[in-house]
Design a protein around this motif. Sequence first.
Motif, short mmCIF file in Angstrom:
data_model
loop_
_atom_site.label_atom_id
_atom_site.label_comp_id
_atom_site.label_asym_id
_atom_site.label_seq_id
_atom_site.Cartn_x
_atom_site.Cartn_y
_atom_site.Cartn_z
N GLY A 1 -55.08 99.94 3.63
CA GLY A 1 -55.89 101.06 3.18
C GLY A 1 -55.09 102.07 2.40
N LEU A 2 -55.78 103.13 1.98
CA LEU A 2 -55.17 104.19 1.19
C LEU A 2 -54.84 105.36 2.12
N HIS A 3 -53.59 105.78 2.10
CA HIS A 3 -53.15 106.91 2.94
C HIS A 3 -52.93 108.12 2.06
N CYS A 4 -53.46 109.26 2.47
CA CYS A 4 -53.33 110.46 1.66
C CYS A 4 -51.95 111.10 1.85
N ALA A 5 -51.65 112.07 0.99
CA ALA A 5 -50.39 112.81 1.10
C ALA A 5 -50.43 113.63 2.39
N ALA A 6 -49.48 113.39 3.28
CA ALA A 6 -49.56 114.01 4.61
C ALA A 6 -48.24 113.88 5.36
N LEU A 7 -48.13 114.67 6.42
CA LEU A 7 -47.07 114.54 7.42
C LEU A 7 -47.66 113.86 8.64
N CYS A 8 -46.99 112.84 9.16
CA CYS A 8 -47.42 112.17 10.39
C CYS A 8 -46.26 112.20 11.38
N ILE A 9 -46.56 112.55 12.64
CA ILE A 9 -45.54 112.55 13.69
C ILE A 9 -46.05 111.69 14.84
N VAL A 10 -45.28 110.68 15.23
CA VAL A 10 -45.64 109.85 16.38
C VAL A 10 -45.15 110.52 17.64
N ALA A 11 -46.07 110.77 18.57
CA ALA A 11 -45.71 111.35 19.86
C ALA A 11 -45.54 110.28 20.93
N GLN A 12 -46.18 109.12 20.73
CA GLN A 12 -46.12 108.05 21.72
C GLN A 12 -46.49 106.74 21.03
N GLY A 13 -45.79 105.65 21.37
CA GLY A 13 -46.05 104.37 20.73
C GLY A 13 -45.15 104.15 19.51
N ALA A 14 -45.46 103.13 18.73
CA ALA A 14 -44.65 102.82 17.55
C ALA A 14 -45.51 102.13 16.51
N LYS A 15 -45.09 102.27 15.25
CA LYS A 15 -45.89 101.75 14.13
C LYS A 15 -44.98 101.28 13.01
N THR A 16 -45.43 100.27 12.27
CA THR A 16 -44.77 99.80 11.06
C THR A 16 -45.69 100.06 9.88
N VAL A 17 -45.14 100.61 8.82
CA VAL A 17 -45.91 100.87 7.59
C VAL A 17 -45.22 100.15 6.44
N MET A 18 -46.01 99.46 5.61
CA MET A 18 -45.46 98.74 4.47
C MET A 18 -46.04 99.28 3.16
N LEU A 19 -45.15 99.53 2.23
CA LEU A 19 -45.51 100.00 0.90
C LEU A 19 -44.88 99.04 -0.09
N GLY A 20 -45.71 98.29 -0.81
CA GLY A 20 -45.15 97.26 -1.69
C GLY A 20 -44.34 96.27 -0.87
N ASP A 21 -43.06 96.07 -1.24
CA ASP A 21 -42.21 95.14 -0.50
C ASP A 21 -41.26 95.87 0.45
N GLU A 22 -41.56 97.13 0.73
CA GLU A 22 -40.71 97.92 1.62
C GLU A 22 -41.41 98.15 2.96
N SER A 23 -40.63 98.12 4.04
CA SER A 23 -41.17 98.27 5.38
C SER A 23 -40.51 99.47 6.07
N TYR A 24 -41.32 100.32 6.68
CA TYR A 24 -40.84 101.53 7.35
C TYR A 24 -41.26 101.47 8.82
N GLU A 25 -40.31 101.76 9.70
CA GLU A 25 -40.59 101.76 11.13
C GLU A 25 -40.51 103.20 11.66
N TYR A 26 -41.51 103.58 12.48
CA TYR A 26 -41.34 104.87 13.13
C TYR A 26 -41.99 104.87 14.51
#
Length: 315
Positions: A55-80
């Motif tokens: 999906g499309l994510h808007c310009a924003a700040l996201c803070i994880v307080a609990q759990g974990a997530k992987t986000v992929m943009l093109g061929d790049e992968s981000y873990e937080y």
Amino acid sequence: MNSLVPPPSQAAPPALARLAGRLLAHAPQDGSFETCIPGVHAIRASNTSAELVHGLHCAALCIVAQGAKTVMLGDESYEYDPSRMMIFSLDLPIAAMIRQASVAAPYLSFRLDFDQERLSELILKAYPDGVPAVSDKRAVYVAQAGEAVIDAAVRLLTLASQPEDAELLAPLAKDEIVLRLLRGPFGARLAQLGRVESHRIGKVVDWIRRNYDQPIRIDDMAELAHMSPSSLHEHFKSLTSMSPLQFQKTLRLQEARRLMLSTGMDAGLACQRVGYASASQFSREYSRHFGSAPTRDMVRLRSAGAAVDSVSFTQ
């Protein structure tokens, strides 16, 4: 695929538990909930993702307080994960997967959407002598969230339970968060949004978002951005990791998938609706992007009981 993983998280700051508690109060069940404060959201998920959510994510700040997530943009992968924050400085088509969540300990995330006009004003306050040059201009960034930022997010969510106070005080708390980001390690990169080049790329991104089903000519996009075609390509890719054409293709495929799943539209009509002239090209690109042909993908998603909103962000 390039994995952009920050160093291991330090011990979770005390404010993180308070943030989790506030998020639970504003997200009583799974989903994304906008509070009474515009642009402030509480997000909750009790299960890990069975597959990537596109999906499309808007310009924003996201803070994880609990759990974990992987986000992929093109061929790049981000873990937080807890105490890390992810900053999107442009609207970007992404794929995401929740890696850690349960009913007892759900994934919890705070999201603050950026107000571009106010952000530009605060950039001038934070950098009165001009924004320092940065080498990495990617429009997404993962970093350790300092306790001061987390504490400000807690206070903002607390105000969301006090509408009368929120009207007066929430704008101050929002400004505090943005100013702390601008004065932090990511500050110069976030402040790049205030530069002429980023505003120009933002115009192109906005045009593609609103006209994803229309043919795109790089010369026209370059004229819109007041850049040469080569300069547009360079700046666009440095921010989004994609070319303008790849960006448009990703939006088209995401929307086609949403239409098929939410309305029962067949692949041929969805293909036309999002702007493809060739059904065979649509099928090839869909299969490459989502891992299976459109019809087979729909059968699999429906048999798995996929929710309509699981394939489309409004965020």
